[in-house]
Design an enzyme around this catalytic site. Sequence first.
Site, PDB file in Angstrom:
ATOM      1  N   TYR A   1      10.975   9.327   1.551  1.00  0.00           N
ATOM      2  CA  TYR A   1      11.148   8.193   0.465  1.00  0.00           C
ATOM      3  C   TYR A   1      11.530   8.795  -0.782  1.00  0.00           C
ATOM      4  O   TYR A   1      12.066   7.767  -1.642  1.00  0.00           O
ATOM      5  CB  TYR A   1       9.713   7.719   0.223  1.00  0.00           C
ATOM      6  CG  TYR A   1       8.817   7.125   1.412  1.00  0.00           C
ATOM      7  CD1 TYR A   1       9.387   5.957   1.998  1.00  0.00           C
ATOM      8  CD2 TYR A   1       7.820   7.677   2.018  1.00  0.00           C
ATOM      9  CE1 TYR A   1       8.879   5.350   3.133  1.00  0.00           C
ATOM     10  CE2 TYR A   1       7.152   7.256   3.127  1.00  0.00           C
ATOM     11  CZ  TYR A   1       7.725   5.973   3.714  1.00  0.00           C
ATOM     12  OH  TYR A   1       7.291   5.548   4.731  1.00  0.00           O
TER      13      TYR A   1
ATOM     14  N   PRO B   1       0.887  -1.109  -0.185  1.00  0.00           N
ATOM     15  CA  PRO B   1       0.035  -0.104  -0.032  1.00  0.00           C
ATOM     16  C   PRO B   1       0.934   1.401   0.094  1.00  0.00           C
ATOM     17  O   PRO B   1       1.973   1.331   0.696  1.00  0.00           O
ATOM     18  CB  PRO B   1      -0.852  -0.131   1.287  1.00  0.00           C
ATOM     19  CG  PRO B   1       0.096  -1.036   2.153  1.00  0.00           C
ATOM     20  CD  PRO B   1       0.659  -2.002   1.332  1.00  0.00           C
ATOM     21  N   ASN B   2       0.222   2.204  -0.817  1.00  0.00           N
ATOM     22  CA  ASN B   2       0.768   3.766  -0.947  1.00  0.00           C
ATOM     23  C   ASN B   2       2.272   3.698  -1.567  1.00  0.00           C
ATOM     24  O   ASN B   2       2.692   4.680  -1.711  1.00  0.00           O
ATOM     25  CB  ASN B   2       0.991   4.222   0.582  1.00  0.00           C
ATOM     26  CG  ASN B   2      -0.155   4.494   1.216  1.00  0.00           C
ATOM     27  OD1 ASN B   2      -0.977   4.800   0.628  1.00  0.00           O
ATOM     28  ND2 ASN B   2      -0.462   3.911   2.419  1.00  0.00           N
TER      29      ASN B   2
ATOM     30  N   HIS C   1       4.250  -4.236   9.129  1.00  0.00           N
ATOM     31  CA  HIS C   1       3.867  -4.259  10.769  1.00  0.00           C
ATOM     32  C   HIS C   1       2.903  -5.096  11.071  1.00  0.00           C
ATOM     33  O   HIS C   1       3.079  -5.108  12.401  1.00  0.00           O
ATOM     34  CB  HIS C   1       4.305  -2.797  11.069  1.00  0.00           C
ATOM     35  CG  HIS C   1       5.103  -2.116  10.361  1.00  0.00           C
ATOM     36  ND1 HIS C   1       6.695  -2.178  10.352  1.00  0.00           N
ATOM     37  CD2 HIS C   1       4.976  -1.033   9.292  1.00  0.00           C
ATOM     38  CE1 HIS C   1       7.316  -1.383   9.490  1.00  0.00           C
ATOM     39  NE2 HIS C   1       6.072  -0.539   8.982  1.00  0.00           N
TER      40      HIS C   1
ATOM     41  N   ASN D   1       8.068  -5.293  -1.049  1.00  0.00           N
ATOM     42  CA  ASN D   1       7.872  -4.267   0.078  1.00  0.00           C
ATOM     43  C   ASN D   1       6.299  -4.188   0.475  1.00  0.00           C
ATOM     44  O   ASN D   1       5.736  -3.527  -0.338  1.00  0.00           O
ATOM     45  CB  ASN D   1       8.540  -2.906  -0.533  1.00  0.00           C
ATOM     46  CG  ASN D   1       8.432  -1.569   0.487  1.00  0.00           C
ATOM     47  OD1 ASN D   1       7.683  -1.950   1.541  1.00  0.00           O
ATOM     48  ND2 ASN D   1       8.861  -0.602  -0.013  1.00  0.00           N
TER      49      ASN D   1
ATOM     50  N   HIS E   1      12.797  -2.083   2.184  1.00  0.00           N
ATOM     51  CA  HIS E   1      12.016  -0.944   2.639  1.00  0.00           C
ATOM     52  C   HIS E   1      12.962   0.229   2.040  1.00  0.00           C
ATOM     53  O   HIS E   1      14.332   0.047   2.050  1.00  0.00           O
ATOM     54  CB  HIS E   1      11.947  -0.817   4.145  1.00  0.00           C
ATOM     55  CG  HIS E   1      11.202  -1.954   4.575  1.00  0.00           C
ATOM     56  ND1 HIS E   1       9.710  -1.721   4.648  1.00  0.00           N
ATOM     57  CD2 HIS E   1      11.507  -3.087   5.216  1.00  0.00           C
ATOM     58  CE1 HIS E   1       9.428  -2.908   5.162  1.00  0.00           C
ATOM     59  NE2 HIS E   1      10.353  -3.724   5.568  1.00  0.00           N
TER      60      HIS E   1
ATOM     61  N   ARG F   1      13.044   4.549  12.684  1.00  0.00           N
ATOM     62  CA  ARG F   1      11.790   5.432  12.673  1.00  0.00           C
ATOM     63  C   ARG F   1      10.908   5.004  13.952  1.00  0.00           C
ATOM     64  O   ARG F   1      11.419   4.447  14.892  1.00  0.00           O
ATOM     65  CB  ARG F   1      11.048   4.844  11.391  1.00  0.00           C
ATOM     66  CG  ARG F   1      11.796   5.365  10.182  1.00  0.00           C
ATOM     67  CD  ARG F   1      10.928   5.276   8.774  1.00  0.00           C
ATOM     68  NE  ARG F   1       9.888   6.216   8.834  1.00  0.00           N
ATOM     69  CZ  ARG F   1       8.923   6.025   7.840  1.00  0.00           C
ATOM     70  NH1 ARG F   1       9.001   5.216   6.863  1.00  0.00           N
ATOM     71  NH2 ARG F   1       7.948   6.808   8.113  1.00  0.00           N
TER      72      ARG F   1
ATOM     73  N   GLU G   1      12.815  -8.950   1.794  1.00  0.00           N
ATOM     74  CA  GLU G   1      12.048  -7.941   2.168  1.00  0.00           C
ATOM     75  C   GLU G   1      12.793  -6.449   2.089  1.00  0.00           C
ATOM     76  O   GLU G   1      14.045  -6.698   2.395  1.00  0.00           O
ATOM     77  CB  GLU G   1      11.680  -8.121   3.828  1.00  0.00           C
ATOM     78  CG  GLU G   1      11.117  -6.938   4.391  1.00  0.00           C
ATOM     79  CD  GLU G   1      11.134  -7.140   6.128  1.00  0.00           C
ATOM     80  OE1 GLU G   1      11.418  -8.188   6.280  1.00  0.00           O
ATOM     81  OE2 GLU G   1      10.327  -6.127   6.510  1.00  0.00           O
TER      82      GLU G   1
ATOM     83  N   ARG H   1       4.354  11.262  -2.166  1.00  0.00           N
ATOM     84  CA  ARG H   1       4.280  11.109  -0.782  1.00  0.00           C
ATOM     85  C   ARG H   1       5.598  11.280   0.097  1.00  0.00           C
ATOM     86  O   ARG H   1       6.677  10.578  -0.414  1.00  0.00           O
ATOM     87  CB  ARG H   1       3.685   9.567  -0.139  1.00  0.00           C
ATOM     88  CG  ARG H   1       4.764   8.456  -0.261  1.00  0.00           C
ATOM     89  CD  ARG H   1       4.252   7.104  -0.156  1.00  0.00           C
ATOM     90  NE  ARG H   1       4.165   6.820   1.265  1.00  0.00           N
ATOM     91  CZ  ARG H   1       4.170   5.726   2.046  1.00  0.00           C
ATOM     92  NH1 ARG H   1       4.667   4.561   0.991  1.00  0.00           N
ATOM     93  NH2 ARG H   1       3.834   5.365   3.144  1.00  0.00           N
TER      94      ARG H   1
ATOM     95  N   ALA I   1       2.933  -0.609   4.825  1.00  0.00           N
ATOM     96  CA  ALA I   1       2.620  -0.748   6.182  1.00  0.00           C
ATOM     97  C   ALA I   1       2.108  -2.230   6.595  1.00  0.00           C
ATOM     98  O   ALA I   1       2.140  -2.375   8.179  1.00  0.00           O
ATOM     99  CB  ALA I   1       1.410   0.269   6.366  1.00  0.00           C
TER     100      ALA I   1
HETATM  101  C1  DQA Z   1       8.311   1.314   3.963  1.00  0.00           C
HETATM  102  C2  DQA Z   1       8.187   1.714   5.549  1.00  0.00           C
HETATM  103  C3  DQA Z   1       6.770   1.283   6.080  1.00  0.00           C
HETATM  104  O1  DQA Z   1       6.673   1.627   7.525  1.00  0.00           O
HETATM  105  C4  DQA Z   1       5.948   2.325   5.360  1.00  0.00           C
HETATM  106  O2  DQA Z   1       4.527   2.108   5.939  1.00  0.00           O
HETATM  107  C5  DQA Z   1       5.778   2.411   4.020  1.00  0.00           C
HETATM  108  C6  DQA Z   1       7.180   2.282   3.375  1.00  0.00           C
HETATM  109  C7  DQA Z   1       9.314   1.614   3.103  1.00  0.00           C
HETATM  110  O3  DQA Z   1       9.839   1.303   2.290  1.00  0.00           O
HETATM  111  O4  DQA Z   1      10.162   2.405   3.918  1.00  0.00           O
HETATM  112  O5  DQA Z   1       4.788   2.376   3.243  1.00  0.00           O
HETATM  113  O6  DQA Z   1       7.848  -0.116   3.759  1.00  0.00           O
END
Ligand code: DQA
Length: 157
Positions: A22, A9-10, A79, A73, A99, A106, A97, A17, A76
């Site tokens: 990022y 997501p996102n 977590h 990736n 990020h 963080r 995995e 964003r 969120a």
């Molecule tokens: C993320 C870190 C996550 O905590 C966050 O919710 C993201 C991006 C990262 O790529 O740093 O959406 O996965």
Amino acid sequence: MKVVVIQGPNLNMLGVREQHIYGPMKLEQIHQNLENFANQNGFEVEFFQSNLEGELVDRIQECLGDADGIIINAGAYTHTSIAIRDAIAAVNLPTIEVHLSNIHRREEFRQKSMIAAVCAGQISGFGPFSYHLAMVAINQILAEINAMKMAQQAQQN
Ligand code: DQA
């Protein structure tokens, strides 16, 4: 050899964003760079992004019998999602995995990954370059698996 890159997501909002976290690069550009790497190294890569947990689970399941490795990736859901963790464990493919940000420096709620224990490893904190490092890692893992299979076959003959 086929690697599937799964984005949670996102991540479709990259470049828009929270650029201070990022960076400015869009997801399409990241995927283009990964595609170039795959072409140069002679393997196939496929991309998938969804904001929906169930769709991510479905895509992981579809990798069974179709892909050799996964880069994920989970955003969120990293977590929170036992469902994504279980899907990764179920297909039992080498999974990296990823990020962009360093989740360990963080907020406390981001420092825990539900999926880390079922992944080969975690790459976190290098911005878009995290994906490149994951490609290098999966390439190495798949080469090692291949070499092992070849050695086993040679022994049988
Ligand atoms: C993320 C870190 C996550 O905590 C966050 O919710 C993201 C991006 C990262 O790529 O740093 O959406 O996965």
